[in-house]
Design a protein around this motif. Sequence first.
Motif, PDB file in Angstrom:
ATOM      1  N   ASP A 183       0.864  -1.179   0.000  1.00 51.44           N
ATOM      2  CA  ASP A 183       0.000   0.000   0.000  1.00 51.44           C
ATOM      3  C   ASP A 183       0.907   1.239   0.000  1.00 51.44           C
ATOM      4  N   ASP A 184       0.737   2.141  -0.962  1.00 52.87           N
ATOM      5  CA  ASP A 184       1.663   3.260  -1.149  1.00 52.87           C
ATOM      6  C   ASP A 184       1.850   4.140   0.089  1.00 52.87           C
ATOM      7  N   PRO A 185       0.790   4.590   0.789  1.00 48.65           N
ATOM      8  CA  PRO A 185       1.015   5.411   1.987  1.00 48.65           C
ATOM      9  C   PRO A 185       1.757   4.639   3.086  1.00 48.65           C
ATOM     10  N   ALA A 186       1.409   3.384   3.277  1.00 50.94           N
ATOM     11  CA  ALA A 186       2.095   2.578   4.294  1.00 50.94           C
ATOM     12  C   ALA A 186       3.548   2.354   3.905  1.00 50.94           C
ATOM     13  N   ARG A 187       3.802   2.146   2.631  1.00 49.15           N
ATOM     14  CA  ARG A 187       5.174   1.962   2.134  1.00 49.15           C
ATOM     15  C   ARG A 187       5.995   3.229   2.385  1.00 49.15           C
ATOM     16  N   MET A 188       5.422   4.375   2.101  1.00 51.14           N
ATOM     17  CA  MET A 188       6.133   5.645   2.304  1.00 51.14           C
ATOM     18  C   MET A 188       6.450   5.854   3.787  1.00 51.14           C
ATOM     19  N   ARG A 189       5.513   5.534   4.667  1.00 52.28           N
ATOM     20  CA  ARG A 189       5.766   5.656   6.109  1.00 52.28           C
ATOM     21  C   ARG A 189       6.874   4.703   6.548  1.00 52.28           C
ATOM     22  N   ALA A 190       6.871   3.489   6.032  1.00 57.09           N
ATOM     23  CA  ALA A 190       7.896   2.498   6.400  1.00 57.09           C
ATOM     24  C   ALA A 190       9.280   2.959   5.939  1.00 57.09           C
ATOM     25  N   VAL A 191       9.371   3.473   4.739  1.00 55.74           N
ATOM     26  CA  VAL A 191      10.659   3.964   4.219  1.00 55.74           C
ATOM     27  C   VAL A 191      11.114   5.182   5.015  1.00 55.74           C
ATOM     28  N   ALA A 192      10.205   6.068   5.349  1.00 55.55           N
ATOM     29  CA  ALA A 192      10.560   7.252   6.150  1.00 55.55           C
ATOM     30  C   ALA A 192      11.093   6.830   7.520  1.00 55.55           C
ATOM     31  N   GLU A 193      10.469   5.832   8.134  1.00 49.90           N
ATOM     32  CA  GLU A 193      10.927   5.359   9.443  1.00 49.90           C
ATOM     33  C   GLU A 193      12.291   4.678   9.339  1.00 49.90           C
ATOM     34  N   LEU A 194      12.515   3.905   8.289  1.00 48.79           N
ATOM     35  CA  LEU A 194      13.837   3.291   8.091  1.00 48.79           C
ATOM     36  C   LEU A 194      14.915   4.369   7.937  1.00 48.79           C
ATOM     37  N   ASN A 195      14.631   5.394   7.171  1.00 53.27           N
ATOM     38  CA  ASN A 195      15.576   6.500   6.998  1.00 53.27           C
ATOM     39  C   ASN A 195      15.839   7.206   8.326  1.00 53.27           C
ATOM     40  N   ARG A 196      14.793   7.445   9.098  1.00 50.85           N
ATOM     41  CA  ARG A 196      14.959   8.125  10.383  1.00 50.85           C
ATOM     42  C   ARG A 196      15.842   7.314  11.317  1.00 50.85           C
ATOM     43  N   ARG A 197      15.570   6.020  11.419  1.00 51.52           N
ATOM     44  CA  ARG A 197      16.360   5.164  12.311  1.00 51.52           C
ATOM     45  C   ARG A 197      17.831   5.132  11.896  1.00 51.52           C
ATOM     46  N   ARG A 198      18.106   5.077  10.617  1.00 60.81           N
ATOM     47  CA  ARG A 198      19.492   5.026  10.135  1.00 60.81           C
ATOM     48  C   ARG A 198      20.179   6.387  10.295  1.00 60.81           C
ATOM     49  N   ARG A 199      19.423   7.455  10.165  1.00 66.58           N
ATOM     50  CA  ARG A 199      19.976   8.800  10.374  1.00 66.58           C
ATOM     51  C   ARG A 199      20.368   8.979  11.841  1.00 66.58           C
ATOM     52  N   VAL A 200      19.519   8.527  12.752  1.00 67.63           N
ATOM     53  CA  VAL A 200      19.811   8.607  14.190  1.00 67.63           C
ATOM     54  C   VAL A 200      21.043   7.768  14.520  1.00 67.63           C
ATOM     55  N   ALA A 201      21.132   6.550  13.986  1.00 69.55           N
ATOM     56  CA  ALA A 201      22.307   5.699  14.242  1.00 69.55           C
ATOM     57  C   ALA A 201      23.583   6.371  13.746  1.00 69.55           C
TER      58      ALA A 201
END
Length: 137
Positions: free
Chosen positions: A89-107
């Motif tokens: 689902d496109d909105p759910a996919r975008m949220r998942a990718v945004a969260e992956l980016n956030r977690r990797r940025r914090v690390a």
Amino acid sequence: MTSIQVADDTFVAAAPELVAGVVGDRGRWRRWWPDLRLEVVEDRGPAGVRWRVSGPLSGTMEIWCEPVLDGFVLHYFLHAEPTAALPTDDPARMRAVAELNRRRRVAGKVMAFEVKADLEGLRGAGEPAVDAVQAGH
């Protein structure tokens, strides 16, 4: 273009030749990125390290240390794709990718601040950068 795109810069007020001992310490890699498998593509000593990344991500990662003034700028880059299936689902996919980016940025920022704290030690704001003699090298 990859789904995970992280680029970050942190100034470290310490002699550039000191960074290889911290960034090249493989024990720290496991602490900074516990879920990633890293294969060194290029160990550039005080200029940093490039890796091939596998595990939950597949791609490349790099720490590049650029001498600036009396210290260096630690540049951190991660370009990767998640290996697990993402929602279709496109909105759910975008949220998942945004969260992956956030977690990797914090690390990445946690890593950069650890390098900064280790190399700058007790240096006060506005004081000269830590050199190899002060660091005991």
